[in-house]
Scaffold this motif. Structure first.
Motif, PDB file in Angstrom:
ATOM      1  N   VAL A 117       0.839  -1.198   0.000  1.00 26.31           N
ATOM      2  CA  VAL A 117       0.000   0.000   0.000  1.00 26.31           C
ATOM      3  C   VAL A 117       0.875   1.249   0.000  1.00 26.31           C
ATOM      4  CG1 VAL A 117      -1.696   1.349   1.295  1.00 26.31           C
ATOM      5  CG2 VAL A 117      -1.950  -1.130   1.116  1.00 26.31           C
ATOM      6  N   GLN A 118       0.591   2.144  -0.930  1.00 32.86           N
ATOM      7  CA  GLN A 118       1.357   3.382  -1.042  1.00 32.86           C
ATOM      8  C   GLN A 118       0.597   4.588  -0.489  1.00 32.86           C
ATOM      9  OE1 GLN A 118       2.744   3.941  -5.081  1.00 32.86           O
ATOM     10  NE2 GLN A 118       3.411   1.823  -5.265  1.00 32.86           N
ATOM     11  N   SER A 119      -0.714   4.573  -0.647  1.00 30.87           N
ATOM     12  CA  SER A 119      -1.496   5.742  -0.248  1.00 30.87           C
ATOM     13  C   SER A 119      -2.746   5.327   0.506  1.00 30.87           C
ATOM     14  CB  SER A 119      -1.886   6.559  -1.488  1.00 30.87           C
ATOM     15  OG  SER A 119      -2.727   7.636  -1.135  1.00 30.87           O
ATOM     16  N   ILE A 120      -2.945   5.932   1.682  1.00 32.40           N
ATOM     17  CA  ILE A 120      -4.177   5.786   2.446  1.00 32.40           C
ATOM     18  C   ILE A 120      -4.957   7.074   2.244  1.00 32.40           C
ATOM     19  CG2 ILE A 120      -5.188   5.423   4.728  1.00 32.40           C
ATOM     20  CD1 ILE A 120      -2.551   4.067   5.540  1.00 32.40           C
ATOM     21  N   GLY A 121      -6.082   7.005   1.583  1.00 33.66           N
ATOM     22  CA  GLY A 121      -6.804   8.190   1.157  1.00 33.66           C
ATOM     23  C   GLY A 121      -7.390   9.011   2.291  1.00 33.66           C
ATOM     24  N   ASN A 122      -7.782  10.236   1.958  1.00 34.00           N
ATOM     25  CA  ASN A 122      -8.441  11.106   2.919  1.00 34.00           C
ATOM     26  C   ASN A 122      -9.683  10.417   3.494  1.00 34.00           C
ATOM     27  OD1 ASN A 122      -6.557  13.007   2.108  1.00 34.00           O
ATOM     28  ND2 ASN A 122      -7.985  14.123   0.800  1.00 34.00           N
ATOM     29  N   TYR A 123      -9.841  10.497   4.803  1.00 33.72           N
ATOM     30  CA  TYR A 123     -11.018   9.968   5.503  1.00 33.72           C
ATOM     31  C   TYR A 123     -11.199   8.455   5.327  1.00 33.72           C
ATOM     32  CZ  TYR A 123     -12.102  14.947   5.453  1.00 33.72           C
ATOM     33  OH  TYR A 123     -12.030  16.308   5.591  1.00 33.72           O
ATOM     34  N   ALA A 124     -10.133   7.752   5.002  1.00 31.96           N
ATOM     35  CA  ALA A 124     -10.252   6.318   4.702  1.00 31.96           C
ATOM     36  C   ALA A 124     -10.845   5.530   5.861  1.00 31.96           C
ATOM     37  CB  ALA A 124      -8.887   5.747   4.317  1.00 31.96           C
ATOM     38  N   PHE A 125     -10.459   5.871   7.099  1.00 34.77           N
ATOM     39  CA  PHE A 125     -10.975   5.184   8.294  1.00 34.77           C
ATOM     40  C   PHE A 125     -11.640   6.183   9.238  1.00 34.77           C
ATOM     41  CE2 PHE A 125      -7.621   2.523   6.608  1.00 34.77           C
ATOM     42  CZ  PHE A 125      -8.133   1.240   6.722  1.00 34.77           C
ATOM     43  N   TYR A 126     -12.159   7.232   8.701  1.00 34.92           N
ATOM     44  CA  TYR A 126     -12.761   8.295   9.500  1.00 34.92           C
ATOM     45  C   TYR A 126     -13.909   7.768  10.357  1.00 34.92           C
ATOM     46  CZ  TYR A 126     -15.140  12.675  10.644  1.00 34.92           C
ATOM     47  OH  TYR A 126     -15.743  13.702  11.308  1.00 34.92           O
ATOM     48  N   ASN A 127     -13.871   8.123  11.641  1.00 35.54           N
ATOM     49  CA  ASN A 127     -14.960   7.809  12.570  1.00 35.54           C
ATOM     50  C   ASN A 127     -15.219   6.309  12.714  1.00 35.54           C
ATOM     51  OD1 ASN A 127     -16.749   9.290  14.352  1.00 35.54           O
ATOM     52  ND2 ASN A 127     -18.442   8.433  13.177  1.00 35.54           N
ATOM     53  N   CYS A 128     -14.166   5.511  12.630  1.00 44.38           N
ATOM     54  CA  CYS A 128     -14.281   4.079  12.957  1.00 44.38           C
ATOM     55  C   CYS A 128     -14.092   3.964  14.467  1.00 44.38           C
ATOM     56  CB  CYS A 128     -13.235   3.260  12.199  1.00 44.38           C
ATOM     57  SG  CYS A 128     -13.491   3.209  10.421  1.00 44.38           S
ATOM     58  N   GLU A 129     -15.151   4.101  15.205  1.00 44.45           N
ATOM     59  CA  GLU A 129     -15.071   4.272  16.654  1.00 44.45           C
ATOM     60  C   GLU A 129     -14.607   3.022  17.391  1.00 44.45           C
ATOM     61  OE1 GLU A 129     -18.617   5.959  18.223  1.00 44.45           O
ATOM     62  OE2 GLU A 129     -18.204   7.935  17.340  1.00 44.45           O
ATOM     63  N   ARG A 130     -14.679   1.843  16.758  1.00 46.12           N
ATOM     64  CA  ARG A 130     -14.240   0.613  17.409  1.00 46.12           C
ATOM     65  C   ARG A 130     -12.813   0.226  17.036  1.00 46.12           C
ATOM     66  NH1 ARG A 130     -19.538  -3.366  16.685  1.00 46.12           N
ATOM     67  NH2 ARG A 130     -21.079  -1.945  17.622  1.00 46.12           N
ATOM     68  N   LEU A 131     -12.219   0.947  16.128  1.00 42.47           N
ATOM     69  CA  LEU A 131     -10.874   0.599  15.659  1.00 42.47           C
ATOM     70  C   LEU A 131      -9.863   0.797  16.779  1.00 42.47           C
ATOM     71  CD1 LEU A 131      -9.031  -0.256  13.350  1.00 42.47           C
ATOM     72  CD2 LEU A 131      -8.917   2.139  12.626  1.00 42.47           C
ATOM     73  N   ALA A 132      -9.219  -0.301  17.210  1.00 46.32           N
ATOM     74  CA  ALA A 132      -8.324  -0.250  18.369  1.00 46.32           C
ATOM     75  C   ALA A 132      -6.851  -0.276  18.000  1.00 46.32           C
ATOM     76  CB  ALA A 132      -8.635  -1.411  19.313  1.00 46.32           C
ATOM     77  N   ASN A 133      -6.480  -0.939  16.900  1.00 42.26           N
ATOM     78  CA  ASN A 133      -5.061  -1.007  16.535  1.00 42.26           C
ATOM     79  C   ASN A 133      -4.896  -1.067  15.025  1.00 42.26           C
ATOM     80  OD1 ASN A 133      -4.936  -4.112  15.901  1.00 42.26           O
ATOM     81  ND2 ASN A 133      -5.887  -3.953  17.913  1.00 42.26           N
ATOM     82  N   VAL A 134      -3.791  -0.479  14.583  1.00 43.40           N
ATOM     83  CA  VAL A 134      -3.512  -0.375  13.149  1.00 43.40           C
ATOM     84  C   VAL A 134      -2.040  -0.681  12.914  1.00 43.40           C
ATOM     85  CG1 VAL A 134      -3.399   1.174  11.154  1.00 43.40           C
ATOM     86  CG2 VAL A 134      -5.303   1.361  12.757  1.00 43.40           C
ATOM     87  N   VAL A 135      -1.763  -1.515  11.921  1.00 45.39           N
ATOM     88  CA  VAL A 135      -0.400  -1.770  11.464  1.00 45.39           C
ATOM     89  C   VAL A 135      -0.308  -1.278  10.027  1.00 45.39           C
ATOM     90  CG1 VAL A 135       1.367  -3.493  10.988  1.00 45.39           C
ATOM     91  CG2 VAL A 135      -0.144  -3.774  12.976  1.00 45.39           C
ATOM     92  N   ILE A 136       0.576  -0.323   9.779  1.00 47.97           N
ATOM     93  CA  ILE A 136       0.711   0.308   8.461  1.00 47.97           C
ATOM     94  C   ILE A 136       1.996  -0.177   7.810  1.00 47.97           C
ATOM     95  CG2 ILE A 136       0.947   2.501   7.230  1.00 47.97           C
ATOM     96  CD1 ILE A 136      -0.700   3.792   9.446  1.00 47.97           C
ATOM     97  N   GLY A 137       1.909  -0.714   6.608  1.00 50.97           N
ATOM     98  CA  GLY A 137       3.043  -1.300   5.906  1.00 50.97           C
ATOM     99  C   GLY A 137       4.175  -0.332   5.607  1.00 50.97           C
ATOM    100  N   LYS A 138       5.293  -0.893   5.200  1.00 43.41           N
ATOM    101  CA  LYS A 138       6.538  -0.128   5.067  1.00 43.41           C
ATOM    102  C   LYS A 138       6.600   0.774   3.855  1.00 43.41           C
ATOM    103  CE  LYS A 138       9.063  -3.923   2.774  1.00 43.41           C
ATOM    104  NZ  LYS A 138       9.246  -3.236   1.485  1.00 43.41           N
ATOM    105  N   ASP A 139       5.748   0.556   2.827  1.00 35.45           N
ATOM    106  CA  ASP A 139       5.848   1.343   1.597  1.00 35.45           C
ATOM    107  C   ASP A 139       4.854   2.493   1.532  1.00 35.45           C
ATOM    108  OD1 ASP A 139       7.934  -0.151   0.634  1.00 35.45           O
ATOM    109  OD2 ASP A 139       6.673  -1.508  -0.532  1.00 35.45           O
ATOM    110  N   VAL A 140       4.053   2.688   2.569  1.00 38.63           N
ATOM    111  CA  VAL A 140       3.094   3.789   2.556  1.00 38.63           C
ATOM    112  C   VAL A 140       3.831   5.125   2.558  1.00 38.63           C
ATOM    113  CG1 VAL A 140       1.264   4.958   3.849  1.00 38.63           C
ATOM    114  CG2 VAL A 140       1.258   2.472   3.678  1.00 38.63           C
ATOM    115  N   TYR A 141       3.558   5.970   1.563  1.00 40.19           N
ATOM    116  CA  TYR A 141       4.195   7.278   1.517  1.00 40.19           C
ATOM    117  C   TYR A 141       3.222   8.396   1.871  1.00 40.19           C
ATOM    118  CZ  TYR A 141       1.942   8.038  -3.039  1.00 40.19           C
ATOM    119  OH  TYR A 141       1.016   8.186  -4.041  1.00 40.19           O
ATOM    120  N   ARG A 142       1.929   8.053   1.964  1.00 39.46           N
ATOM    121  CA  ARG A 142       0.949   9.100   2.254  1.00 39.46           C
ATOM    122  C   ARG A 142      -0.152   8.570   3.164  1.00 39.46           C
ATOM    123  NH1 ARG A 142      -4.104  10.521   0.081  1.00 39.46           N
ATOM    124  NH2 ARG A 142      -4.630  12.725   0.379  1.00 39.46           N
TER     125      ARG A 142
END
Length: 207
Positions: A117-142
């Motif tokens: 994954v290179q780009s996580i878009g605007n508001y991609a996970f906006y207001n996910c109130e139950r989201l507790a943990n996130v692991v973001i891959g090494k190639d994300v530039y945005r």
């Protein structure tokens, strides 16, 4: 001559539209196409039957349809937006783009974002109130604007090699206490005045 050109244009539009009709493969809906290099690619899209998605989801690296293998390279606009029965999501390594509002307002609880994954878009996970943990891959530039804004249960984030974090990306995540950065080039840049994080996070979180 004008009439024949008009007929040809209509035929071309018809072919383009039919090629974009979503198809269900192993429980996920996709559109199929070819990219500018001629590769067969697939985009995960919302469920057109409105039944929706639920449970633990794995977005595969590739999918096969009618004997043709497609790389799954994109999660489309609002693909999982608002679904109330999602749990964990694991995103395959061929996915390059997570579009705007892809998971916003959903019930997702944990996310593993693949290294492709290179780009996580605007508001991609906006207001996910139950989201507790996130692991973001090494190639994300945005990480886009407000990508994880208002994820009130988010407690820890692992960030790969992203160079910078956009405005309000993690704002409203006031339970965020652990932020891990795996980049070999230093911590991500946070633009001054961007309120990328809730104010309290700067004084209580561990980086």
């Amino acid at each position: 001559m004008k009439k024949s050109i008009f007929v040809f244009v209509l035929a071309f539009v018809s072919i383009a539209v039919s090629a974009q009709e979503p198809k269900n493969v192993d429980g996920l809906w996709y559109t199929f196409s070819t990219d500018w290099e001629g590769n067969n690619v697939a985009t995960v899209v919302g469920d057109p039957t409105l039944v929706g998605y639920s449970g633990d989801l794995v977005i595969p690296a590739q999918v096969e349809d009618e004997g043709t293998v497609y790389k799954v390279t994109r999660i489309g606009y609002r693909a999982f937006c608002g679904y109330a029965n999602l749990l964990s999501v694991t995103i395959g390594n061929n996915v390059m783009y997570i579009d705007e509002h892809a998971f916003s307002y959903s019930s997702v609880t944990s996310v593993i974002i693949g290294d492709g994954v290179q780009s996580i878009g605007n508001y991609a996970f906006y207001n996910c109130e139950r989201l507790a943990n996130v692991v973001i891959g090494k190639d994300v530039y945005r990480i886009g604007q407000s990508a994880f804004h208002h994820c009130k249960s988010l407690s820890y984030v692992i960030i790969g090699g992203v160079p910078g974090i956009s405005q309000s990306a993690f704002y409203g995540c006031d339970k965020l206490t652990d932020i891990y950065c795996l980049s070999e080039e230093g911590t991500p840049y946070v633009w001054y005045g961007s309120i990328a994080f809730e104010g309290i996070v700067y004084s209580t979180a561990t980086l």
